[in-house]
Design an enzyme around this catalytic site. Structure first.
Site, mmCIF file in Angstrom:
data_model
loop_
_atom_site.group_PDB
_atom_site.id
_atom_site.type_symbol
_atom_site.label_atom_id
_atom_site.label_comp_id
_atom_site.label_asym_id
_atom_site.label_seq_id
_atom_site.Cartn_x
_atom_site.Cartn_y
_atom_site.Cartn_z
ATOM 1 N N ARG A 1 -52.415 19.435 -41.885
ATOM 2 C CA ARG A 1 -51.814 18.991 -40.625
ATOM 3 C C ARG A 1 -52.770 19.007 -39.423
ATOM 4 O O ARG A 1 -52.580 19.746 -38.464
ATOM 5 C CB ARG A 1 -50.557 19.813 -40.304
ATOM 6 C CG ARG A 1 -49.529 19.727 -41.398
ATOM 7 C CD ARG A 1 -48.254 20.419 -41.073
ATOM 8 N NE ARG A 1 -47.423 19.695 -40.120
ATOM 9 C CZ ARG A 1 -46.211 20.099 -39.758
ATOM 10 N NH1 ARG A 1 -45.699 21.188 -40.256
ATOM 11 N NH2 ARG A 1 -45.516 19.395 -38.892
ATOM 12 N N ARG B 1 -45.895 24.945 -34.426
ATOM 13 C CA ARG B 1 -46.914 23.901 -34.270
ATOM 14 C C ARG B 1 -46.566 22.916 -33.162
ATOM 15 O O ARG B 1 -47.447 22.320 -32.553
ATOM 16 C CB ARG B 1 -47.066 23.127 -35.580
ATOM 17 C CG ARG B 1 -47.493 23.960 -36.744
ATOM 18 C CD ARG B 1 -47.600 23.095 -37.964
ATOM 19 N NE ARG B 1 -48.486 21.975 -37.710
ATOM 20 C CZ ARG B 1 -49.797 22.033 -37.819
ATOM 21 N NH1 ARG B 1 -50.384 23.144 -38.184
ATOM 22 N NH2 ARG B 1 -50.534 20.977 -37.557
ATOM 23 N N LYS C 1 -33.738 19.743 -33.454
ATOM 24 C CA LYS C 1 -34.935 20.541 -33.140
ATOM 25 C C LYS C 1 -36.102 19.637 -32.762
ATOM 26 O O LYS C 1 -36.781 19.866 -31.765
ATOM 27 C CB LYS C 1 -35.322 21.393 -34.354
ATOM 28 C CG LYS C 1 -36.704 22.006 -34.255
ATOM 29 C CD LYS C 1 -37.056 22.850 -35.460
ATOM 30 C CE LYS C 1 -37.748 22.119 -36.579
ATOM 31 N NZ LYS C 1 -39.135 21.750 -36.324
ATOM 32 N N ASN C 2 -36.320 18.608 -33.566
ATOM 33 C CA ASN C 2 -37.519 17.786 -33.352
ATOM 34 C C ASN C 2 -37.403 16.838 -32.160
ATOM 35 O O ASN C 2 -38.374 16.169 -31.809
ATOM 36 C CB ASN C 2 -37.860 16.991 -34.620
ATOM 37 C CG ASN C 2 -38.427 17.891 -35.699
ATOM 38 O OD1 ASN C 2 -38.680 19.076 -35.459
ATOM 39 N ND2 ASN C 2 -38.634 17.335 -36.888
ATOM 40 N N CYS D 1 -50.861 24.790 -42.254
ATOM 41 C CA CYS D 1 -49.578 25.486 -42.429
ATOM 42 C C CYS D 1 -49.163 25.362 -43.883
ATOM 43 O O CYS D 1 -49.867 24.766 -44.692
ATOM 44 C CB CYS D 1 -48.521 24.965 -41.465
ATOM 45 S SG CYS D 1 -47.646 23.513 -41.991
ATOM 46 N N ASP E 1 -38.642 15.623 -44.501
ATOM 47 C CA ASP E 1 -37.884 16.839 -44.213
ATOM 48 C C ASP E 1 -36.598 16.952 -45.035
ATOM 49 O O ASP E 1 -35.886 17.954 -44.930
ATOM 50 C CB ASP E 1 -37.541 16.912 -42.707
ATOM 51 C CG ASP E 1 -38.766 17.253 -41.862
ATOM 52 O OD1 ASP E 1 -39.804 17.622 -42.428
ATOM 53 O OD2 ASP E 1 -38.666 17.146 -40.620
HETATM 54 C C1 UD1 Z 1 -43.161 15.883 -37.369
HETATM 55 C C2 UD1 Z 1 -41.943 16.759 -37.489
HETATM 56 C C3 UD1 Z 1 -41.823 17.325 -38.897
HETATM 57 C C4 UD1 Z 1 -41.863 16.194 -39.929
HETATM 58 C C5 UD1 Z 1 -43.073 15.300 -39.692
HETATM 59 C C6 UD1 Z 1 -43.083 14.078 -40.593
HETATM 60 C C7 UD1 Z 1 -41.727 17.598 -35.229
HETATM 61 C C8 UD1 Z 1 -41.807 18.781 -34.302
HETATM 62 N N1 UD1 Z 1 -42.056 17.834 -36.524
HETATM 63 O O1 UD1 Z 1 -44.294 16.722 -37.591
HETATM 64 O O2 UD1 Z 1 -40.594 18.026 -38.999
HETATM 65 O O3 UD1 Z 1 -41.980 16.771 -41.218
HETATM 66 O O4 UD1 Z 1 -43.080 14.838 -38.330
HETATM 67 O O5 UD1 Z 1 -41.918 13.340 -40.421
HETATM 68 O O6 UD1 Z 1 -41.333 16.531 -34.839
HETATM 69 N N2 UD1 Z 1 -51.778 13.667 -39.214
HETATM 70 C C9 UD1 Z 1 -53.147 13.572 -39.089
HETATM 71 N N3 UD1 Z 1 -53.693 13.673 -37.841
HETATM 72 C C10 UD1 Z 1 -52.944 13.855 -36.720
HETATM 73 C C11 UD1 Z 1 -51.543 13.944 -36.853
HETATM 74 C C12 UD1 Z 1 -50.977 13.839 -38.120
HETATM 75 O O7 UD1 Z 1 -53.854 13.409 -40.074
HETATM 76 O O8 UD1 Z 1 -53.503 13.952 -35.619
HETATM 77 C C13 UD1 Z 1 -51.138 13.561 -40.550
HETATM 78 C C14 UD1 Z 1 -50.399 14.832 -40.970
HETATM 79 O O9 UD1 Z 1 -51.273 15.759 -41.557
HETATM 80 C C15 UD1 Z 1 -49.385 14.258 -41.929
HETATM 81 C C16 UD1 Z 1 -49.036 12.896 -41.320
HETATM 82 O O10 UD1 Z 1 -50.108 12.585 -40.451
HETATM 83 O O11 UD1 Z 1 -49.977 14.045 -43.196
HETATM 84 C C17 UD1 Z 1 -47.760 12.865 -40.534
HETATM 85 O O12 UD1 Z 1 -47.728 13.956 -39.653
HETATM 86 P P1 UD1 Z 1 -46.953 13.933 -38.264
HETATM 87 O O13 UD1 Z 1 -46.025 12.777 -38.195
HETATM 88 O O14 UD1 Z 1 -47.941 14.095 -37.161
HETATM 89 O O15 UD1 Z 1 -46.108 15.265 -38.367
HETATM 90 P P2 UD1 Z 1 -45.737 16.196 -37.176
HETATM 91 O O16 UD1 Z 1 -45.624 15.355 -35.934
HETATM 92 O O17 UD1 Z 1 -46.637 17.386 -37.150
#
Ligand code: UD1
Length: 403
Positions: free
Chosen positions: A121, A92, A22-23, A116, A304
């Site tokens: 996030r 998202r 999926k990711n 969420c 995850d």
């Molecule tokens: C992706 C995965 C999700 C997985 C996560 C962490 C996808 C579609 N989803 O989510 O399944 O659980 O990686 O491995 O690939 N953060 C910020 N600012 C930002 C972006 C992130 O503060 O602009 C923080 C988030 O709140 C979180 C951390 O960084 O605490 C990691 O998040 P991130 O790696 O961005 O997760 P996703 O990409 O949303």
């Protein structure tokens, strides 16, 4: 699927083909926006998020042909540079259209995802990176409105590691003017799969899979054929389900090389694991031993997989400590596991689980995708019937279940 009723007390045994990730699929589908040519994608998983992403792309103008073996995405005409709130709130990953739309068409309007179930996030790192590449960004009425005549290369160091942040900026950079360097980039295999697809489309990218990715912008990309990588979280979830129920399972079309941290923990729990090519077999003949888990970005233990290991630890021999370092609120499954009789205490981002002899079936509520999987696993371990309610519709447990 709204509810799943599980008769517990059976071992999970059989063979299962692992789906596309999926990711990886979601960002790669967004990469179709980067070219006027056709992108053919195979091994897309059959799940709600993929359908939602298709709907989102179609409402922008992308033509999708599912009748062919590898789904064809044609973004020759994109007339709506918009990701509306209704779609972003359910998925998202819709934020991943921001970079591609902006870099190819010079404008994008994408709803801010909001919080969420597992945490706040934010997407500030996506926005900061695009501003560094020359975008003008305004937050208007809950939407990110981004414009740029043409993005330019930039040196961007992420404050913290973000998977979709890395993917969004990498896609923006492939058509930007000049060189972009992403430091402290996510090393997740899904980032590498996206980079491989972009390279097949004509992008110049080096270093994907390391924490420094260098992208040399090109003026246009072309079509390609790409097979989405296998899902490592689906793989890990089936393995934990078999380990937790004392079963014997074989995964086909899987990749063990991207599952090291998970396989190590399963071996520590007492599982016997064999890997032959794309097949991973697991056999568990005794009660699992409790295993400590600390989540962190790849290649460390994935957030995850945290909920699924928590479920296994509830009936393990001994006690375990689970530390969640990625998301601030990712223990929603704990209260539900407690309803089945699990002994878990939470202090901040740490959970202490005391393994107990048995769980008892009950009705429990699913909160997010991985929490749902952990409750299904707990239901299989529990005595009697467990009903997992409000089950998010993307869980597909197709393995045969024999006593
Ligand atoms: C992706 C995965 C999700 C997985 C996560 C962490 C996808 C579609 N989803 O989510 O399944 O659980 O990686 O491995 O690939 N953060 C910020 N600012 C930002 C972006 C992130 O503060 O602009 C923080 C988030 O709140 C979180 C951390 O960084 O605490 C990691 O998040 P991130 O790696 O961005 O997760 P996703 O990409 O949303």
């Amino acid at each position: 699927m709204q509810k799943l009723a599980i008769q517990g007390g059976y071992r999970l045994s059989g063979e299962v083909k692992i789906s596309g990730a999926k990711n990886a699929a979601l960002p790669i589908m967004c990469a179709s926006l980067l070219t006027a040519d056709e992108l053919h994608l195979s091994n897309l998983p059959d799940m709600q998020d993929v359908s939602t992403m298709m709907k989102l792309l179609e409402q922008m103008g992308v033509r999708i042909d599912k009748s062919v073996q590898a789904t064809a995405f044609n973004a020759a005409v994109v007339d709506k540079l918009l990701a509306p709130y209704d779609m972003v709130k359910t998925m998202r990953a819709a934020i991943l259209v921001l970079g591609p739309l902006l870099t190819r068409f010079g404008e994008a309007r994408v709803s801010l995802p909001g919080g969420c179930a597992i945490g706040s996030r934010p997407v500030d790192l996506h926005i900061k990176g695009l501003i560094a590449m020359g975008a003008e960004i305004h937050i208007e009425h809950g939407y990110i409105h981004a414009t740029a005549k043409r993005l330019h290369g930039a040196h961007i160091c992420f404050d913290l590691i973000s998977v979709t942040g890395t993917e969004n900026l990498m896609m923006a950079a492939v058509l930007a003017d000049g060189v972009t360097v992403l430091e402290n980039a996510a090393r997740e295999p899904e980032v590498v799969d996206l980079a491989s697809c972009l390279i097949e489309m004509g992008a110049k990218i080096e270093g994907a899979g390391s924490d420094k990715i260098t992208i040399v912008g090109v003026s246009k990309l072309h079509g390609a054929n790409h097979a989405v990588m296998p899902d490592r979280i689906e793989s890990g979830t089936f393995l934990v389900a078999a380990a937790a129920t004392g079963g014997h399972i074989t995964l086909t079309h899987a990749r063990a090389d991207i599952l090291d941290s998970v396989l190590d923990k399963l071996r520590e729990a007492g599982a016997k694991i064999d890997v032959t090519g794309d097949r991973i077999s697991l056999e568990m003949t005794a009660r699992p031993r409790a295993v400590n888990v600390r989540t962190a970005p790849y290649p460390a233990f994935p957030t995850d997989m945290q909920a699924q290991f928590m479920a296994m630890n509830t009936i393990a021999e001994g006690s375990a400590i689970v530390v969640e370092t990625i998301f601030e609120n990712r223990f929603m499954h704990v209260q539900e596991l407690q309803r089945l009789g699990a002994q878990i205490e939470i202090e901040g981002n740490t959970a202490v689980i005391q393994g107990c002899d048995r769980l008892d079936g009950a009705t429990v509520m699913a909160t997010d995708l991985r929490a749902s999987a952990s409750l299904v696993i707990a239901g299989m371990m529990a005595q009697g019937e467990t009903v997992v309610d409000r089950l998010l519709p993307f869980i597909d447990l197709t393995v045969s279940n024999t006593p």
